[in-house]
Design a protein around this motif. Structure first.
Motif, PDB file in Angstrom:
ATOM      1  N   GLY A  46     -61.462 180.385 -18.599  1.00 51.79           N
ATOM      2  CA  GLY A  46     -61.488 178.648 -18.692  1.00 51.79           C
ATOM      3  C   GLY A  46     -60.717 178.092 -19.594  1.00 51.79           C
ATOM      4  O   GLY A  46     -59.626 178.581 -20.057  1.00 51.79           O
ATOM      5  N   TYR A  48     -61.750 178.437 -22.669  1.00 51.38           N
ATOM      6  CA  TYR A  48     -62.292 179.211 -23.838  1.00 51.38           C
ATOM      7  C   TYR A  48     -61.515 180.548 -23.921  1.00 51.38           C
ATOM      8  O   TYR A  48     -61.174 180.893 -23.311  1.00 51.38           O
ATOM      9  CB  TYR A  48     -63.877 179.373 -23.653  1.00 51.38           C
ATOM     10  CG  TYR A  48     -64.701 178.109 -23.174  1.00 51.38           C
ATOM     11  CD1 TYR A  48     -64.756 177.174 -24.379  1.00 51.38           C
ATOM     12  CD2 TYR A  48     -65.081 177.851 -22.186  1.00 51.38           C
ATOM     13  CE1 TYR A  48     -65.461 176.087 -23.967  1.00 51.38           C
ATOM     14  CE2 TYR A  48     -65.593 176.747 -21.849  1.00 51.38           C
ATOM     15  CZ  TYR A  48     -65.858 175.605 -22.902  1.00 51.38           C
ATOM     16  OH  TYR A  48     -66.641 174.714 -22.622  1.00 51.38           O
ATOM     17  N   LYS A  79     -72.136 174.292 -25.058  1.00 57.36           N
ATOM     18  CA  LYS A  79     -71.415 173.894 -23.826  1.00 57.36           C
ATOM     19  C   LYS A  79     -70.452 175.254 -23.140  1.00 57.36           C
ATOM     20  O   LYS A  79     -70.769 175.314 -21.940  1.00 57.36           O
ATOM     21  CB  LYS A  79     -70.420 173.035 -24.246  1.00 57.36           C
ATOM     22  CG  LYS A  79     -69.386 172.356 -22.927  1.00 57.36           C
ATOM     23  CD  LYS A  79     -68.312 171.408 -23.511  1.00 57.36           C
ATOM     24  CE  LYS A  79     -67.429 170.960 -22.663  1.00 57.36           C
ATOM     25  NZ  LYS A  79     -66.447 170.004 -22.748  1.00 57.36           N
ATOM     26  N   ARG A  80     -70.003 176.069 -23.974  1.00 52.85           N
ATOM     27  CA  ARG A  80     -69.339 177.180 -23.482  1.00 52.85           C
ATOM     28  C   ARG A  80     -70.426 178.171 -22.791  1.00 52.85           C
ATOM     29  O   ARG A  80     -70.275 178.699 -21.887  1.00 52.85           O
ATOM     30  CB  ARG A  80     -68.796 177.931 -24.564  1.00 52.85           C
ATOM     31  CG  ARG A  80     -68.205 179.251 -23.966  1.00 52.85           C
ATOM     32  CD  ARG A  80     -67.313 180.043 -25.029  1.00 52.85           C
ATOM     33  NE  ARG A  80     -67.820 180.153 -26.352  1.00 52.85           N
ATOM     34  CZ  ARG A  80     -67.472 180.343 -27.548  1.00 52.85           C
ATOM     35  NH1 ARG A  80     -65.872 180.603 -27.568  1.00 52.85           N
ATOM     36  NH2 ARG A  80     -67.996 180.412 -28.567  1.00 52.85           N
ATOM     37  N   TRP A  83     -71.347 176.901 -19.395  1.00 52.93           N
ATOM     38  CA  TRP A  83     -70.192 176.975 -18.430  1.00 52.93           C
ATOM     39  C   TRP A  83     -70.259 178.682 -17.814  1.00 52.93           C
ATOM     40  O   TRP A  83     -70.178 178.871 -16.927  1.00 52.93           O
ATOM     41  CB  TRP A  83     -69.000 176.739 -19.059  1.00 52.93           C
ATOM     42  CG  TRP A  83     -67.888 176.762 -18.015  1.00 52.93           C
ATOM     43  CD1 TRP A  83     -67.523 176.076 -17.059  1.00 52.93           C
ATOM     44  CD2 TRP A  83     -66.852 177.746 -17.913  1.00 52.93           C
ATOM     45  NE1 TRP A  83     -66.278 176.584 -16.396  1.00 52.93           N
ATOM     46  CE2 TRP A  83     -65.845 177.728 -17.108  1.00 52.93           C
ATOM     47  CE3 TRP A  83     -66.759 179.028 -18.705  1.00 52.93           C
ATOM     48  CZ2 TRP A  83     -64.912 178.424 -16.553  1.00 52.93           C
ATOM     49  CZ3 TRP A  83     -65.668 180.044 -18.474  1.00 52.93           C
ATOM     50  CH2 TRP A  83     -64.851 179.829 -17.420  1.00 52.93           C
ATOM     51  N   ALA A  86     -73.103 179.208 -15.547  1.00 57.29           N
ATOM     52  CA  ALA A  86     -72.830 178.870 -14.137  1.00 57.29           C
ATOM     53  C   ALA A  86     -71.898 179.717 -13.423  1.00 57.29           C
ATOM     54  O   ALA A  86     -71.800 180.146 -12.406  1.00 57.29           O
ATOM     55  CB  ALA A  86     -72.202 177.546 -14.500  1.00 57.29           C
ATOM     56  N   MET A  87     -71.126 180.506 -14.303  1.00 53.99           N
ATOM     57  CA  MET A  87     -70.053 181.389 -13.826  1.00 53.99           C
ATOM     58  C   MET A  87     -70.751 182.938 -13.542  1.00 53.99           C
ATOM     59  O   MET A  87     -69.853 183.595 -13.323  1.00 53.99           O
ATOM     60  CB  MET A  87     -68.774 181.521 -14.506  1.00 53.99           C
ATOM     61  CG  MET A  87     -68.099 180.384 -14.833  1.00 53.99           C
ATOM     62  SD  MET A  87     -67.346 179.462 -13.307  1.00 53.99           S
ATOM     63  CE  MET A  87     -66.346 180.724 -12.887  1.00 53.99           C
TER      64      MET A  87
END
Length: 118
Positions: A46, A48, A79-80, A83, A86-87
Motif C-alpha cells: 500500500g 507503507y 493506522k498501518r 490497514w 484489514a488485509m
C-alpha cells in the motif's frame, strides 16, 4: 495480495540501503529461511514500507526503536496496523532492544507468530 504504489516501492529500495543495526541483524537470521519461510525486507505494501514481510505466513514484522514512540509515530503505526489487519496480515512488533540483546527470543517470537497466522 498487498499491492503498493510506486512511491512506496522506491522508498523501500532507499530504506534497504539504510537499515538500522537491529534490522540488519534480524535480516541476517531471516535470510536463513527459518522453518522454510521466505522473508522480504523493506517490503512495499500500500502506502507503507514494512520492515519484514512473510507472504506464506501473512506476517509483518516491525522492529520498533525509540523513534516509534515520538511525535505522531504511534498514530501512524496504529493506522498501518489497522490497514494490515484489514488485509488479513498479522503484525508483530519487536523492540529493537530485544533484537539487540536476545536474538533467540526475537526469533522464537517470530516463529510463534508464524504458527498463529491464518
Amino acid at each position: 495480495m498487498l499491492s503498493s504504489d510506486r512511491a512506496a516501492v522506491l522508498n523501500g529500495k532507499r530504506l534497504r540501503r539504510k537499515m538500522t543495526l537491529p534490522e540488519v541483524l534480524l535480516w541476517q537470521e531471516l535470510q536463513k529461511r527459518p522453518s522454510g519461510l521466505k522473508f522480504r525486507r523493506q517490503h512495499a505494501a500500500g502506502d507503507y514500507v514494512l520492515d519484514f514481510f512473510c507472504h506464506e505466513a501473512a506476517l509483518c514484522i516491525e522492529v520498533d526503536g525509540i523513534a516509534h514512540d515520538m511525535g505522531n509515530n504511534p498514530e501512524h503505526d496504529e493506522k498501518r496496523d489497522a490497514w494490515l489487519n484489514a488485509m488479513e496480515v498479522q503484525v508483530l512488533r519487536l523492540p529493537a532492544s530485544l533484537v539487540l540483546s536476545d536474538m533467540n527470543a526475537a526469533m522464537e517470537a517470530i516463529m510463534a507468530a508464524t504458527k498463529s497466522s491464518p
